[in-house]
Each structure stands twice: as structure tokens, then as C-alpha cells.
Scaffold this motif. Sequence first.
Motif, PDB file in Angstrom:
ATOM      1  N   HIS A  26       0.774  -1.243   0.000  1.00 14.76           N
ATOM      2  CA  HIS A  26       0.000   0.000   0.000  1.00 14.76           C
ATOM      3  C   HIS A  26       0.802   1.288   0.000  1.00 14.76           C
ATOM      4  O   HIS A  26       0.226   2.367   0.095  1.00 14.76           O
ATOM      5  CB  HIS A  26      -0.968  -0.009   1.190  1.00 14.76           C
ATOM      6  N   LYS A  29       3.288   5.994   2.503  1.00 12.99           N
ATOM      7  CA  LYS A  29       2.350   6.946   3.109  1.00 12.99           C
ATOM      8  C   LYS A  29       1.195   6.258   3.841  1.00 12.99           C
ATOM      9  O   LYS A  29       0.669   6.796   4.803  1.00 12.99           O
ATOM     10  CB  LYS A  29       1.764   7.872   2.039  1.00 12.99           C
ATOM     11  N   SER A  30       0.792   5.103   3.348  1.00  8.24           N
ATOM     12  CA  SER A  30      -0.395   4.437   3.909  1.00  8.24           C
ATOM     13  C   SER A  30      -0.141   3.722   5.223  1.00  8.24           C
ATOM     14  O   SER A  30      -1.086   3.319   5.887  1.00  8.24           O
ATOM     15  CB  SER A  30      -0.949   3.435   2.902  1.00  8.24           C
ATOM     16  N   ASP A 140       7.460   6.051  -4.672  1.00  8.72           N
ATOM     17  CA  ASP A 140       7.413   6.584  -3.308  1.00  8.72           C
ATOM     18  C   ASP A 140       8.779   7.096  -2.869  1.00  8.72           C
ATOM     19  O   ASP A 140       8.894   8.189  -2.310  1.00  8.72           O
ATOM     20  CB  ASP A 140       6.956   5.498  -2.311  1.00  8.72           C
TER      21      ASP A 140
ATOM     22  N   LYS B  29      -1.733  10.288  -2.719  1.00 14.34           N
ATOM     23  CA  LYS B  29      -2.075  10.310  -1.296  1.00 14.34           C
ATOM     24  C   LYS B  29      -1.792  11.662  -0.650  1.00 14.34           C
ATOM     25  O   LYS B  29      -2.482  12.048   0.289  1.00 14.34           O
ATOM     26  CB  LYS B  29      -1.285   9.233  -0.549  1.00 14.34           C
ATOM     27  N   SER B  30      -0.771  12.362  -1.122  1.00 17.89           N
ATOM     28  CA  SER B  30      -0.337  13.600  -0.474  1.00 17.89           C
ATOM     29  C   SER B  30      -1.219  14.802  -0.780  1.00 17.89           C
ATOM     30  O   SER B  30      -1.099  15.835  -0.134  1.00 17.89           O
ATOM     31  CB  SER B  30       1.095  13.938  -0.880  1.00 17.89           C
ATOM     32  N   SER B  55     -11.902  12.630  -4.097  1.00 18.26           N
ATOM     33  CA  SER B  55     -11.667  11.471  -4.949  1.00 18.26           C
ATOM     34  C   SER B  55     -12.032  11.754  -6.412  1.00 18.26           C
ATOM     35  O   SER B  55     -11.379  11.267  -7.331  1.00 18.26           O
ATOM     36  CB  SER B  55     -12.435  10.285  -4.370  1.00 18.26           C
ATOM     37  N   ASP B 140       1.606   4.442  -7.552  1.00 15.12           N
ATOM     38  CA  ASP B 140       0.384   4.901  -6.885  1.00 15.12           C
ATOM     39  C   ASP B 140      -0.839   4.280  -7.538  1.00 15.12           C
ATOM     40  O   ASP B 140      -1.746   3.796  -6.857  1.00 15.12           O
ATOM     41  CB  ASP B 140       0.259   6.421  -6.947  1.00 15.12           C
TER      42      ASP B 140
END
Lengths: 227, 227
Positions: A26, A29-30, A140, B29-30, B55, B140
Motif C-alpha cells: 500500500h 504513506k499508507s 514513493d 495520497k499527499s 476522490s 500509486d
Amino acid sequence: MGHSQAEKARSRERILQQAAEQIREHGLKSLSVGKLMRSVDLTHGGFYGHFASRSELLAQALERALCEGGAAARTADPTSATRATTGTTATTGTAATTGSTATTAPASPADFATWVRRYLSRQHRDSPGTGCALAALSSDVARAEEPLRKVMSAHLEQYVARLAAALDDHEDDKALFAASAMIGALLVSRVLTDPARSDAVLAAARTHLIALASSDPSASVPAGESL
Amino acid sequence: MGHSQAEKARSRERILQQAAEQIREHGLKSLSVGKLMRSVDLTHGGFYGHFASRSELLAQALERALCEGGAAARTADPTSATRATTGTTATTGTAATTGSTATTAPASPADFATWVRRYLSRQHRDSPGTGCALAALSSDVARAEEPLRKVMSAHLEQYVARLAAALDDHEDDKALFAASAMIGALLVSRVLTDPARSDAVLAAARTHLIALASSDPSASVPAGESL
DNA sequence: TGTACATCAGTGAACGCGCGTTCACTGATGTAC
DNA sequence: TGTACATCAGTGAACGCGCGTTCACTGATGTAC
């Protein structure tokens, strides 16, 4: 339940192991401290008895994921062939924890083609949690601070060196390209929603990389240095 | 200040544009709604007048980033050559907003080698925010739900098709491999902390991919289908 | 071997913070007369 | 052209939530006698 020193070491190991899997599945960050601790049947407060901070865990989990993913790529597939070699390599449960960076030559696979086929397999594509961390976390880490990038750089270079050793001409250039192409192809195969096209990327990369290994036509030297 | 309808469209455009850049620089995510709105000098509450949810924005920003990154790869580098073509293509400031998916053939570069050299340049490596979203966001998206993966899959296939068209033999297989290798090499070059090694990956991939384009030796057919 | 006690692995309430989202509002826009 | 008013783009307080981290605690461990 129990609170012995031996159990603390085992708890730490379980946390790190789970973290290494979760970041590959994931992303960095997750990873949440609370959810991670729950997943190993502990409470969040206990975490700080093992690691100074989430960020420190992240660095160690990345290191672990890179070692483990590399080891998984070197040995055969986890379902069947690992069973056969268990008797010779693994002696105790905690043995794998120490000095994993020292081992180099013995665990490497037969040849370049085998390596490529194993890396670019459907099985590897479908199990990112136990697979190569270079592929799973490259974006990442590319965005991360220098410390994490240094950790991955070191493992990447190690990987490239092993690939070069498996090539007839030992060319660093070729190994660097092969590593990039393998990582890229695995990533692309994980993005594509059409299963046939996903398989096609893996097949295409397999073919071209194996063709690349059997030296180039311009400098048609069978075995030995080209320059 | 002003609240005209025209300004609303411009606000939406600025939000989407910033989001497309930010996700390429820092990942899906950021992206935070509050920080995004602050970066375009608006307050967080206004966001929901433009998009139904974070989203939904993410999906549209990914689409935008993929279009823009692809366009940037097709045209020359943004610093110098874009200036020269500005007069012919861009008429008004808002013209770029509409129908960016329709344009196909006219903007494609001269040949495969040019494309490869542009993609695997230091400049592209050092500016992920305006570069190829396939490379910046593949991990991602590989971890994301099907909708986002479908969006990227479509753009990836479009990209592969264009690469195939630029190849002498138009081989899909080769284009698929080339796309994967280019994405992988760019990613790896962004991870490596040693500048010399980072450059070396780009150079290695450039060399091998351009060599790949000038057809293979085993099936020595000058031009035409092999099977 | 059996008891007394210091250690310390793990618990769970509490903290301050940033997040996505909602909503009553303000005041410029732009339309109807 | 000038006034009256509905619309609606953007504001900012407020919400509930999950986050990383701290800390007073509990009770099994393992040592000293």
C-alpha cells in the motif's frame, strides 16, 4: 499475555515484517502505526518500545522489504521450490534477521534468463507484498528525502551488480538497463486492467531482455570483453 | 474578489492544473484539499463548488496529468522550443482546456530516437511536476482501485500506439517494451542519489532503446511484417 | 526450592493536529424593469 | 441609462475522524536472597 525478553524480540520482528509487507502493498504513506500494531495483535502504545518513531520504522521496513524482495527474486518461487532449500539455508526462525547484506554469490540463480523469467512472472506481478520492493516503492522513494533514497540506491546497485555478474559480458550498462526495464515492466503490468495486455507486457519484456543478454550483433565476440 | 462566471471557470482550471502538478510531484495520497486551495489563493470551502469530492478531483487530475505529461513529451522542452511554437498553437489562455484528447498525429515528434532522448533527459528527470505522469504515478495507480487504473491504462495504450507508429516495423511488442523500459529508467534515475549513476541509467536506456529501434538481426527483414 | 521485589513489555486514555466535508453567510454579478 | 433584486462564487466556523505520540498504569518476568 506474556512479557518475556524473548517475546519482545519476536514482537519487534513481527512488527517489522508486517510493515515491510504493508509498505510494498500500500505504499509508504499508507502505513499507520495504529493499524500496523492491530495487525500484529498489539496496541498502538507499545510501538514506541520498539521504534523511536514512525519515520524510523519506515526506514527499517524499507531496508527489510528490499532485502526480502531481493532474496525472493534470487530463490525459486515461494510456493513450491522454497520447501526444497529450507533444510540447507534456514536453521532457526530468527537467523534471517542478522547479516542479510553479507550474503552475495551463493544464493544467486543459475543464469540471467532464469532471473528475468522469475522477475517478470504473473506470480511476482500478483503478489507485491512479498515481491521486489524496488518495483513496489520506486515512485514513493523517488519522492522521499535523501535517507530513504540512499537506502534504495544501495540495494539497487547491489541488484545491478548481481545482474551484471549473470551476464556473459558482465556489462554494467546492460545490467543497469535490464534492471530499469524489469522494474518498469512489472509496474506497467500492475497498472494495466486488461489481463491479456498485462501478460503481454511481461512477455514482451522477457523476450527482449533475454535477447539482449545473448550479446549484440555489431560487436560479434562470443565470450569476453568487448572494449 | 470578483465572482463572475468566467472567473469561476478560471478558478476551476487553476485548481485542476495545480492538482495535476502536485500529484506528479508528491503522489496521489499527499494531495490535501485545504493545501491545494490555499496554493491557488482560495479557501477550502469553495472547493466543493467545483468538485463533488477529493476522490473525483483525483480522477480528473490524473487524467489531466496524463494528457499534459504526454503532450510535454511530444513537444520540445518547455524552456526554449515551446516559445517558438506558442504563436501557432496557443491562441487564448483557456484554449488548452478543451478537447485535449482528440489531437493525435500532428503533435507527434520526428522519430523514435528523438522521443527516447527527450524522455530520458536530465531535464525530464528533474521536473516530475510537469513531466510524464505514467512514470510519476505508476506505483500509486498500481495500488489504486480499478477506475484510476483504467484511466492510466487508456493513456498507456495510447502512448504505446504512438511509440509503435514511430518504429520502422510498427511492432506493438517492441513499443510495449520500450514504454516499460523508459518508465522504469526514469523512475530509477529519480531514486539514485549519486548524480553520475543517475545519468548513467538514462544514458544506458537511451543507447539500448535506440539500438532496439534499428531492427533486430535474427529476422533480418528490412521493412515489413515478420510473421 | 521458595519468597520478595525490581524490571519492563504491553495497555489504553489522552493530547494536539490536519484531514474531508458541510453549511449559514456575504457581497459582487448580471438580469429584469 | 438607472434602479431593484435574484443568483451564486467564494468565505470561514464547525463537525467527526484518524493520525502520531505521550504517559501513568498493570502484571508477568526474572533476579537476589
